[in-house]
Write a protein that holds these residues in place. Structure first.
Motif, PDB file in Angstrom:
ATOM      1  N   ASN A   1      -7.899  17.976  -1.357  1.00 21.41           N
ATOM      2  CA  ASN A   1      -7.654  16.940  -2.365  1.00 21.41           C
ATOM      3  C   ASN A   1      -6.373  17.112  -3.173  1.00 21.41           C
ATOM      4  N   THR A   2      -5.481  18.000  -2.728  1.00 19.30           N
ATOM      5  CA  THR A   2      -4.160  18.115  -3.357  1.00 19.30           C
ATOM      6  C   THR A   2      -3.105  18.282  -2.267  1.00 19.30           C
TER       7      THR A   2
ATOM      8  N   SER B   1      -3.007   3.288   3.411  1.00 15.84           N
ATOM      9  CA  SER B   1      -4.171   3.162   2.531  1.00 15.84           C
ATOM     10  C   SER B   1      -5.163   2.118   3.017  1.00 15.84           C
ATOM     11  N   ILE B   2      -4.696   1.027   3.576  1.00 15.62           N
ATOM     12  CA  ILE B   2      -5.625  -0.008   4.029  1.00 15.62           C
ATOM     13  C   ILE B   2      -6.425   0.488   5.231  1.00 15.62           C
ATOM     14  N   GLU B   3      -5.797   1.259   6.104  1.00 11.05           N
ATOM     15  CA  GLU B   3      -6.513   1.800   7.255  1.00 11.05           C
ATOM     16  C   GLU B   3      -7.545   2.833   6.808  1.00 11.05           C
TER      17      GLU B   3
ATOM     18  N   GLY C   1       0.823  -1.200   0.000  1.00 13.00           N
ATOM     19  CA  GLY C   1       0.000   0.000   0.000  1.00 13.00           C
ATOM     20  C   GLY C   1       0.852   1.243   0.000  1.00 13.00           C
ATOM     21  N   GLY C   2       0.279   2.306   0.535  1.00 15.50           N
ATOM     22  CA  GLY C   2       0.984   3.575   0.626  1.00 15.50           C
ATOM     23  C   GLY C   2       0.206   4.534   1.505  1.00 15.50           C
ATOM     24  N   LYS C   3       0.813   5.656   1.762  1.00 13.20           N
ATOM     25  CA  LYS C   3       0.162   6.690   2.570  1.00 13.20           C
ATOM     26  C   LYS C   3      -0.905   7.394   1.742  1.00 13.20           C
ATOM     27  N   THR C   4      -1.964   7.817   2.434  1.00 11.99           N
ATOM     28  CA  THR C   4      -3.050   8.537   1.785  1.00 11.99           C
ATOM     29  C   THR C   4      -3.731   9.436   2.810  1.00 11.99           C
ATOM     30  N   PRO C   5      -4.243  10.589   2.393  1.00 10.49           N
ATOM     31  CA  PRO C   5      -4.949  11.464   3.331  1.00 10.49           C
ATOM     32  C   PRO C   5      -6.411  11.052   3.493  1.00 10.49           C
ATOM     33  N   ILE C   6      -6.909  11.191   4.735  1.00 11.52           N
ATOM     34  CA  ILE C   6      -8.317  10.932   5.029  1.00 11.52           C
ATOM     35  C   ILE C   6      -8.835  12.085   5.888  1.00 11.52           C
ATOM     36  N   SER C   7     -10.061  12.491   5.592  1.00  9.60           N
ATOM     37  CA  SER C   7     -10.662  13.628   6.277  1.00  9.60           C
ATOM     38  C   SER C   7     -12.168  13.424   6.400  1.00  9.60           C
ATOM     39  N   ARG C   8     -12.838  14.440   6.917  1.00 10.60           N
ATOM     40  CA  ARG C   8     -14.297  14.406   6.943  1.00 10.60           C
ATOM     41  C   ARG C   8     -14.813  14.476   5.509  1.00 10.60           C
TER      42      ARG C   8
ATOM     43  N   PRO D   1      -8.397   9.533  -3.366  1.00  9.56           N
ATOM     44  CA  PRO D   1      -8.618   8.084  -3.326  1.00  9.56           C
ATOM     45  C   PRO D   1      -7.854   7.259  -4.346  1.00  9.56           C
ATOM     46  N   ASN D   2      -7.447   7.822  -5.427  1.00  4.95           N
ATOM     47  CA  ASN D   2      -6.754   7.041  -6.460  1.00  4.95           C
ATOM     48  C   ASN D   2      -5.252   7.286  -6.478  1.00  4.95           C
ATOM     49  N   ILE D   3      -4.741   7.910  -5.417  1.00  2.00           N
ATOM     50  CA  ILE D   3      -3.321   8.254  -5.374  1.00  2.00           C
ATOM     51  C   ILE D   3      -2.706   7.726  -4.086  1.00  2.00           C
ATOM     52  N   LEU D   4      -1.575   7.030  -4.214  1.00  2.00           N
ATOM     53  CA  LEU D   4      -0.768   6.661  -3.054  1.00  2.00           C
ATOM     54  C   LEU D   4       0.409   7.617  -3.001  1.00  2.00           C
TER      55      LEU D   4
END
Length: 167
Positions: free
Chosen positions: A46-47, A104-106, A31-38, A122-125
């Motif tokens: 988103n950037t 990303s999995i979390e 996987g990889g790192k990804t941002p998550i928010s409300r 969502p489509n970027i690691l």
């Protein structure tokens, strides 16, 4: 570190620093790192440029790869520290912070819980990593663990177990 563990089983990314004192099994998640928010803030964050802003607060758990990644890649953002991972998503929901950079999995797991959190890209690691079992520097044990991991992979157990929580 210093032979104080037998195995590290879940959510452990193989890193060069960790490889100095431990061995790692074959990976069972990539996987990889990804941002998550409300959910309502997805377009606002988103950037990378929107996230790396002095007005944005990013939550991290102390001492993990998320903290290292945020420090290296978002120098302009504010960092909110939590002692562990237990409350990081609550800090997003209660608006103490704007987002988290996590595995990303979390992020996918949290998104699938329909708890109001979404990946903002969502489509970027943001990077790539392997999740493995961490073990002492013992070649015999590593070979046994890898043999067991290969059997679990070949009989579909790993895929089935991960799918159980992500689908």
């Amino acid at each position: 570190k210093n032979n104080i563990f037998d195995l590290g089983i879940t959510g452990i990314a193989k890193t060069k620093d960790r490889e100095k004192f431990a061995y790692f099994s074959t990976s069972y998640i990539n996987g990889g790192k990804t941002p998550i928010s409300r959910e309502e803030d997805v377009n606002k964050l988103n950037t990378l440029e929107k996230i790396n802003n002095k007005n944005i607060k990013i939550v991290v758990n102390k001492g993990g790869t998320n903290e290292l990644y945020v420090k290296r890649n978002f120098p302009n953002a504010q960092i909110h520290y939590e002692n562990d991972n237990n409350n990081v998503f609550e800090r997003i929901k209660d608006k103490t912070v704007d987002l988290m950079i996590t595995d990303s999995i979390e992020a996918e797991y949290m998104e699938n819980k329909n708890c109001g959190l979404k990946r903002t890209m969502p489509n970027i690691l943001l990077d790539k990593f392997e999740i493995c079992i961490m073990l002492p520097q013992d070649k015999i044990l590593k070979n046994k663990i890898n043999k067991a991991m290969n059997e679990l992979e070949n009989n579909g157990f790993i895929k089935e177990t991960i799918s159980k929580y992500l689908d």
